[in-house]
Design a protein around this motif. Sequence first.
Motif, PDB file in Angstrom:
ATOM      1  N   LYS A  99       2.939  52.012  31.012  1.00  0.00           N
ATOM      2  CA  LYS A  99       2.978  53.388  30.488  1.00  0.00           C
ATOM      3  C   LYS A  99       1.574  53.989  30.433  1.00  0.00           C
ATOM      4  O   LYS A  99       1.356  55.134  30.832  1.00  0.00           O
TER       5      LYS A  99
ATOM      6  N   GLU B 223       0.249  54.595  34.031  1.00  0.00           N
ATOM      7  CA  GLU B 223       0.853  55.782  34.643  1.00  0.00           C
ATOM      8  C   GLU B 223       0.242  57.065  34.078  1.00  0.00           C
ATOM      9  O   GLU B 223      -0.001  58.024  34.824  1.00  0.00           O
ATOM     10  N   LYS B 224       0.000  57.085  32.756  1.00  0.00           N
ATOM     11  CA  LYS B 224      -0.661  58.257  32.155  1.00  0.00           C
ATOM     12  C   LYS B 224      -2.061  58.440  32.732  1.00  0.00           C
ATOM     13  O   LYS B 224      -2.486  59.569  33.017  1.00  0.00           O
TER      14      LYS B 224
ATOM     15  N   ARG C   8      -1.818  59.757  36.297  1.00  0.00           N
ATOM     16  CA  ARG C   8      -1.434  61.175  36.255  1.00  0.00           C
ATOM     17  C   ARG C   8      -2.624  62.042  35.892  1.00  0.00           C
ATOM     18  O   ARG C   8      -2.843  63.096  36.477  1.00  0.00           O
ATOM     19  N   SER C   9      -3.376  61.585  34.930  1.00  0.00           N
ATOM     20  CA  SER C   9      -4.551  62.351  34.495  1.00  0.00           C
ATOM     21  C   SER C   9      -5.582  62.451  35.616  1.00  0.00           C
ATOM     22  O   SER C   9      -6.209  63.498  35.802  1.00  0.00           O
TER      23      SER C   9
ATOM     24  N   TYR D 197      -8.776  66.815  31.021  1.00  0.00           N
ATOM     25  CA  TYR D 197      -8.395  65.606  31.749  1.00  0.00           C
ATOM     26  C   TYR D 197      -9.523  64.583  31.774  1.00  0.00           C
ATOM     27  O   TYR D 197      -9.272  63.373  31.784  1.00  0.00           O
TER      28      TYR D 197
ATOM     29  N   LYS E   3      -9.192  62.916  28.535  1.00  0.00           N
ATOM     30  CA  LYS E   3      -7.988  62.078  28.555  1.00  0.00           C
ATOM     31  C   LYS E   3      -8.258  60.771  29.291  1.00  0.00           C
ATOM     32  O   LYS E   3      -7.854  59.684  28.836  1.00  0.00           O
TER      33      LYS E   3
ATOM     34  N   LEU F 277      -8.141  56.954  27.831  1.00  0.00           N
ATOM     35  CA  LEU F 277      -7.127  56.010  28.297  1.00  0.00           C
ATOM     36  C   LEU F 277      -7.719  54.736  28.893  1.00  0.00           C
ATOM     37  O   LEU F 277      -7.092  53.667  28.818  1.00  0.00           O
TER      38      LEU F 277
END
Length: 711
Positions: free
Chosen positions: A229, A232-233, A236-237, A282, A285, A289
Amino acid sequence: MDFSSLLTSFGTSFVIFLILMLLFTGLSRKSVNKVVYYPNRILKGIDPLEDGSKTRNPFSWIREALSSTEEDILSMSGVDAAVYFVFLTTALGILVLAAIVLLPVLLPVAATDNIEKSSNVTLINLEKLSMGHVKEMSHRLWAFVIATYWVSFSAYYLLWKAYNHVSNLRATALKSPKLRAEQFAILVRDIPPVKGQTTSEQVDSYFKTIYPETFYRSMVVTDNNEVNKIWEKLERSKKNLVRAEAIYEESKKRSKPAGRKPTRKTGFLGLFGKEVNSIQYYNEKINELIPKLEVEQKVTLRERQKGSAIVFFTNRVTAASAAQSLHAQMVDTWTVMDAPEPNQLIWSNLPKSFYERQLRQYVVYAIVALAIFFYMIPIGFVSAFTTLEQLEKVLPFLKGISHPGAIRTALEAYLPQIVLIIFMSLLPKLLFFLSKAEGIPSESLAIKAASGKHFYFTVLNVFIGFTVGGTLFNTFKAIGKDPSSAVTILATSIPGNATFFLSYVALKFFVSYGLEMSRIIPFIIYHLKRKYFCKTDAELKEAWRPTDFDYVSKVPEDMLIITIVFCYSVITPIIIIFGVLYFALGWIVSRNQVLNVNTPSYESNGRMWPHMHTHILAALLLYQVTMFGYFGVKKFYYTPVLIPLPILSLLFAFVCRKKFYHFFHSTSLEVASCELKETPNMEIIFKSFIPPCLNSEKYDDNQNDDPLSQV
């Protein structure tokens, strides 16, 4: 359906095919569209338009397909694609051999019988060219008996040759000196829990004891849900950041030199909340992450180990031997099999225990059986209500609309086939989902399982369900008065149902292959994405990236056609012409798609062939049983002469399985012992199996806590 409706269906389908071919020819010559029509060649580094393709005629693609060799298929799309063409060639060969004998012999035999009853023998009534036109107990039925044997023995001969050929293809591929990571690994499941040891320590200790000289290391399967999870985040970012930067750079060209930085809202789907700078958002982010991902990777590797692992050996022979050896006295512990390709693995299925897999399999089979049964109900109604006579009873206003000849002919030609195709188009994804739910470890095995379910689904619902459903519904009153007449009515109606299947086959091969070649839908989607959505090179590439060949739906559809043609080949021989056209056109179109469009996502080295072979034999067995029943209805005294055929088919299947199948299940040591071009780098092989969400420079550091997993 009368003969004029059949001609309408065939003619309009052919016209649609020609229009789609002209679209393909015009669109594929434009340089901007080459990513739609030649993506496989582009990904292989070949310029599709370098040979003057802009000036080619509308039929040059046929010449290119016909001139291609099996080596071309192997180099462009691999062994699985080559095996599919062996299947198409075998089916086409069987039907051509059948046509050579059945058409010149059976058509005159059927048409010239019963002359006193029907002196005007024309093509307008197809029943006069079928076995149904031959009188009961007629000696002419011997010709149909011989034809039944001819089709069967033609199939046996070509299927045997095909099995030999595919075995050689598989052996050649596995002998290849090219390095393939999965040939040095095995998949181990059902690892028993042991106190005082981690799963990794247990696996290493176990296999080091058995293979002390060739064991390399192991990779224990982990529960990757949480780490995946976060990964994937993060991905995507990263994509969104690249997209935001591309939008910003583009704005500099259209407005003042400083440009305008894109913005987004921080709430749900970027539609609500505070508006912020997208690039800054982003970046923050990503920075947030990355450490989260690193922490979660460490936790996953150390604390979320499951009872399954991939074990690596330093040579192919040991891996092949281990994959087919019994490692424990109980079947539910230390289960071992060949390791699939790294990109094929269904990681969530690997830890499932032996009994859970068995239970899931039985549950899925029960669901599929129920789905077949309940799907047969609507198809039975569809088969009954898609005739104009039945629809006019339910919807009286259609009488005025369908009364004119042309409209009525068109509706009769297309209505049942289109409704049936729509019904069946919903199946592949459902069956693939159910197959994965069984606990199957790889994509290729799940596709094979889904394809098998789809075959039995289509045969039972489309062929048997549609024929029986329509016949029984239309004659329900007669059967109610005299139940013993059910078999007679059904058998007598079989030749009449051939016109529906003739039209169905024509619609399938002309329209389906035309859409496949013209790629109208992918063409429209690509250009819409290119114009309105794609801002980066990665997004543009993703917009035109081709999909794999759709074995889940394509192979069962072909199997349905061969089942239909087999079962009607002797009863209504003219259907063989349509079958030959279907497989000949399919061979040419699929050749073009495999060489230019479809990109394989995996390679199983022809593992699907035994599945194809078995289903062709199942179709042949159904044909032989059908013919036995139909000769009985014709009151032919020598019907028992056909009894040996089903027995021969079962015996042939048994011999083929004993002789060939094991090599498709496991790699022979003779093949695995062939020399490689280069010495394998075991660390690269090991790292190729690491899931993307765990793939980082710190992976080995996290493994250092386990000394037995080191080289």
